[in-house]
Design an enzyme around this catalytic site. Structure first.
Site, short mmCIF file in Angstrom:
data_model
loop_
_atom_site.label_atom_id
_atom_site.label_comp_id
_atom_site.label_asym_id
_atom_site.label_seq_id
_atom_site.Cartn_x
_atom_site.Cartn_y
_atom_site.Cartn_z
CG PHE A 126 4.47 21.22 -10.92
CD1 PHE A 126 3.89 19.90 -10.36
CD2 PHE A 126 5.33 21.65 -9.97
CE1 PHE A 126 4.24 19.62 -9.31
CE2 PHE A 126 5.83 21.03 -8.88
CZ PHE A 126 5.05 20.03 -8.58
CG ASP A 213 5.54 28.95 -10.43
OD1 ASP A 213 6.66 29.18 -10.18
OD2 ASP A 213 4.74 27.93 -10.22
CE LYS A 243 12.09 23.59 -9.02
NZ LYS A 243 12.22 22.56 -8.20
#
Length: 388
Positions: A126, A213, A243
């Site tokens: 993702f 990532d 985040k």
């Protein structure tokens, strides 16, 4: 309601937060085992972050990147020191950071004379919901309805180093490899031992960029400041973050080391809001607190406690297939899709989510304490008894 129906929202609204707790309008407390999806690593209303935001908001919020932003420069120096990379570009989200990484890989390929450069990506990955990041994502359910997707991606099974090697050997147009050290949305799946280092070797052999990532795994979540740092001496060429970097303030970052760090020049990439004074002040407060209090080490200890407690209470449960993860990124893999477990947890005062259909994903604030861990696992154990 005048909002687009892009979320299946739960029937609760939070009014305030403190540490690992959120409180609704009636004052009911909820143990937050999701942290805004790995965002609020220092918990809610952390005093250092709150103070930094308040003070900066009273001085200057935005000027644009047409001018120097001293706080951005300071943040870049700090995050490069912590990561071992050489240069930073600041944006607003993880998806934007990954889009920038994809652009960087294509620019690298074109500079090598490759007309249609490709990026090797993995099943169950993702990387975001913007169009190129969505294409790189290995979840065909969330891609449905958005064709035509972006060309230039080759996908192989996550953790299969032989498949990655075969793909790189077969296609000289592959100029980069994009991987999560721990797949989050894909079910909290840590990379198999040796996989990340093997990708480094493959990228070196084929002159490809290794891009990690760490949007979800970074900023202490895995028990190290960055998840790739669990392997001594390993460095990617490109790294995406977001985040936990702002503890709730929207900031993302693309980091790179030489020579990839020199690929972007004036006009090659940009952002209106990225790296403004307000978000950089918040991120600096996060990093200063992380270093001063050694939050990643705390996450490693508390993550081990969490997994141990889960194994003690749920290890023999007939519905539980596996308990896995690193640091405070933990997945409880169930043998079947649970029925309304997230809603039942909410009723019990616990915030969780289920990803990959049958994996309970636990991402509590990194400041969680032992008593709160026991409460979390007690509630979860009781809930799963009802699922048997």
């Amino acid at each position: 309601m005048s909002l687009m129906a892009t979320y299946a929202r739960l029937p609760v609204a939070f009014e305030r937060g403190e540490g690992v707790w959120l409180f609704d309008a009636e004052g009911r407390a909820y143990l937050d085992a999701l942290a805004g999806i790995a965002v609020c690593g220092l918990g809610h209303s952390h005093p250092a972050v709150t103070r930094a935001i308040q003070e900066q908001a009273g001085r200057l919020i935005h000027t644009s990147n047409l001018y120097r932003v001293p706080l951005q420069e300071t943040l870049g120096e700090r995050i490069c020191r912590l990561s071992g990379l050489d240069a930073a570009f600041f944006c607003n989200s993880g998806a934007e950071a990954n889009e920038a990484a994809i652009k960087m890989a294509r620019l690298y390929g074109h500079q090598r004379g490759i007309a249609e450069p490709k990026i090797l990506v993995f099943s169950q990955a993702f990387h975001g919901r913007t169009l190129a990041a969505l294409t790189a994502t290995g979840n065909f359910r969330i891609q449905e309805g958005f064709a035509p997707l972006v060309s230039g991606f080759v996908r192989v099974p996550y953790g299969d180093l032989a498949a990655a090697a075969a793909a790189l050997a077969a296609d000289p147009a592959i100029v980069a490899v994009l991987a999560e050290p721990i797949q989050g949305e894909g079910g909290v799946r840590p990379a198999p031992a040796g996989f990340l280092r093997g990708l480094r070797t493959l990228c070196d052999t084929h002159s490809a960029l290794l891009m990690f990532d760490e949007v979800q795994t970074g900023i202490g979540r895995s028990g190290k400041f960055l998840a790739f740092q669990h392997e001594d001496g390993l460095l990617p060429d490109v790294l995406s973050l977001a985040k936990g970097l702002g503890n709730g303030v929207p900031i993302g970052a693309l980091l790179a080391r030489t020579p990839a760090a020199a690929l972007f020049g004036p006009g090659k990439h940009g952002t209106t809001f990225g790296g403004g004074p307000l978000v950089c002040a918040a991120a600096l407060a996060v990093l200063e607190t992380m270093e001063r209090e050694d939050i990643p080490a705390q996450a490693a200890r508390q993550g081990q406690r969490l997994r141990d407690s889960l194994r003690q209470k749920l290890g023999q449960h007939p519905l539980v297939e596996e308990i896995r993860g690193m640091g405070l990124m933990v997945g409880v893999v169930l043998r079947r899709k649970p029925e309304r477990l997230v809603e039942k947890a909410l009723d019990a005062g616990l915030l969780i989510n289920v990803t990959a259909e049958r994996v309970i994903r636990l991402l509590p604030p990194l400041i969680i304490q032992e008593a709160e861990i026991e409460r979390l696992t007690d509630i979860l154990s009781t809930l799963l008894e009802g699922e048997s």
